[in-house]
Design an enzyme around this catalytic site. Structure first.
Site, mmCIF file in Angstrom:
data_model
loop_
_atom_site.group_PDB
_atom_site.id
_atom_site.type_symbol
_atom_site.label_atom_id
_atom_site.label_comp_id
_atom_site.label_asym_id
_atom_site.label_seq_id
_atom_site.Cartn_x
_atom_site.Cartn_y
_atom_site.Cartn_z
ATOM 1 N N ILE A 194 0.823 -1.223 0.000
ATOM 2 C CA ILE A 194 0.000 0.000 0.000
ATOM 3 C C ILE A 194 0.853 1.268 0.000
ATOM 4 O O ILE A 194 0.318 2.373 -0.030
ATOM 5 C CB ILE A 194 -0.964 0.029 1.202
ATOM 6 C CG1 ILE A 194 -0.180 0.128 2.532
ATOM 7 C CG2 ILE A 194 -1.880 -1.192 1.188
ATOM 8 C CD1 ILE A 194 -1.078 0.308 3.746
ATOM 9 N N HIS A 195 2.174 1.099 0.006
ATOM 10 C CA HIS A 195 3.066 2.261 0.113
ATOM 11 C C HIS A 195 2.768 3.312 -0.939
ATOM 12 O O HIS A 195 2.725 4.517 -0.639
ATOM 13 C CB HIS A 195 4.519 1.801 0.016
ATOM 14 C CG HIS A 195 5.517 2.909 0.175
ATOM 15 N ND1 HIS A 195 5.848 3.774 -0.845
ATOM 16 C CD2 HIS A 195 6.247 3.309 1.239
ATOM 17 C CE1 HIS A 195 6.735 4.646 -0.426
ATOM 18 N NE2 HIS A 195 7.004 4.388 0.838
ATOM 19 N N ASP A 196 2.582 2.901 -2.179
ATOM 20 C CA ASP A 196 2.401 3.854 -3.275
ATOM 21 C C ASP A 196 0.938 4.082 -3.641
ATOM 22 O O ASP A 196 0.637 4.766 -4.618
ATOM 23 C CB ASP A 196 3.166 3.371 -4.515
ATOM 24 C CG ASP A 196 4.670 3.336 -4.272
ATOM 25 O OD1 ASP A 196 5.174 4.239 -3.581
ATOM 26 O OD2 ASP A 196 5.326 2.388 -4.755
ATOM 27 N N GLU A 197 0.023 3.521 -2.874
ATOM 28 C CA GLU A 197 -1.396 3.715 -3.163
ATOM 29 C C GLU A 197 -1.884 5.037 -2.602
ATOM 30 O O GLU A 197 -1.484 5.457 -1.514
ATOM 31 C CB GLU A 197 -2.219 2.561 -2.573
ATOM 32 C CG GLU A 197 -1.942 1.214 -3.222
ATOM 33 C CD GLU A 197 -2.828 0.111 -2.652
ATOM 34 O OE1 GLU A 197 -3.737 0.435 -1.857
ATOM 35 O OE2 GLU A 197 -2.605 -1.064 -3.003
ATOM 36 N N ASP A 198 -2.773 5.696 -3.355
ATOM 37 C CA ASP A 198 -3.323 6.984 -2.937
ATOM 38 C C ASP A 198 -4.537 6.736 -2.040
ATOM 39 O O ASP A 198 -5.679 6.845 -2.465
ATOM 40 C CB ASP A 198 -3.714 7.807 -4.170
ATOM 41 C CG ASP A 198 -4.195 9.204 -3.801
ATOM 42 O OD1 ASP A 198 -3.915 9.642 -2.664
ATOM 43 O OD2 ASP A 198 -4.874 9.837 -4.636
#
Length: 268
Positions: free
Chosen positions: A39-43
């Protein structure tokens, strides 16, 4: 749910109020290779937040500080706790610490009828989207989101806080349970603004911006089990935006059981 880490300064050092990016990096390193790393790069809200190393203030070698990490995900916290235990050297920017101990900590606003006070341990980030400027009577010469300030009144602040908590409820609570906007009553009984302030924030490596934040003291009385869940979700995820940068972290500071009349001071 929370992890509480007791820290000890390894050297004399000035307190770094721009600790957010470095501390976030340590937490993401702890989640590397886990399901939460995805989920690090999820908005979207990440599902964790954390305190500053408190109390703030310049340190002498050996001084003690405390760090809290909160999340609705017990496994996420277990990974953070394991990382802090495995590597006791915690460098938060220019602040070098040794991790003396790491423990779990349960937090709960209390059963229906309980009243208390929640304070923001770190600044709250609330941005008003441009498509709501006209609704709130905001006259500005830009079309980017506007940082909330006292002159914007409480209505946009309350609305943005509730909308944000709705998103977290959709992500982290069962679908069949109503979110904050689907139940009667406000999240808090009252809100006292402590201060507004601005700080430079490293959003990503090499990108620094100045954000306007606010600190608050909120009073609450738990109406029912749904309201209890919403308040506890705020404790687990923070309020407002960018909680995974450490903003919007909240603590219960006082709590009273209306049935017994017992009021207690809560330190974490």
């Amino acid at each position: 749910m929370r992890v509480i880490a007791h820290l000890r300064a390894r050297a004399d050092t000035a307190y770094d109020n721009t600790y957010h990016h470095k501390l976030r990096g340590r937490i993401w390193n702890a989640l590397d290779g886990t399901e939460y790393d995805e989920i690090h790069d999820e908005d979207r809200p990440k599902g964790f937040t954390y305190s500053n190393p408190f109390p703030p203030g310049d340190m002498r070698e050996g001084d003690e500080r405390t760090l809290l990490v909160a999340s609705p995900h017990e496994e996420l916290l277990a990974n953070v706790a394991a990382d802090l235990k495995d590597d006791r050297e915690l460098n938060i920017g220019e602040m070098p610490f040794h991790v003396d101990s790491v423990n779990g900590l349960a937090t709960d606003v209390g059963e229906p009828g309980t009243s208390g006070t929640i304070e923001t341990g770190t600044g709250v980030l609330v941005r008003i989207p441009p498509w709501r400027f006209e609704e709130y009577g905001i006259d500005t010469d830009h079309d980017e989101a506007e940082f909330w300030r006292p002159q914007h009144t409480m209505e946009p602040f309350r609305n943005q806080i509730e909308n944000n908590l709705d998103k977290k409820h959709d992500l982290f609570c069962p679908d069949y349970l109503p979110g904050p906007s689907e139940t009667d009553g406000d999240l808090f009984d009252g809100a006292d603004l402590i201060k507004t302030f601005s700080i430079p924030v490293t959003v990503t490596q090499g990108q620094r911006e100045t954000w306007v934040l606010s600190k608050w003291r909120f009073d609450y009385t738990v109406r029912d089990d749904h309201h209890r869940r919403h308040l506890n979700l705020a404790l687990d995820t923070g309020i407002g935006e960018r909680n995974s940068l450490g903003f919007g972290f909240v603590n219960i500071t006082e709590k009273e059981d209306q049935r017994s009349g017992r009021r207690e001071r809560v330190d974490a």
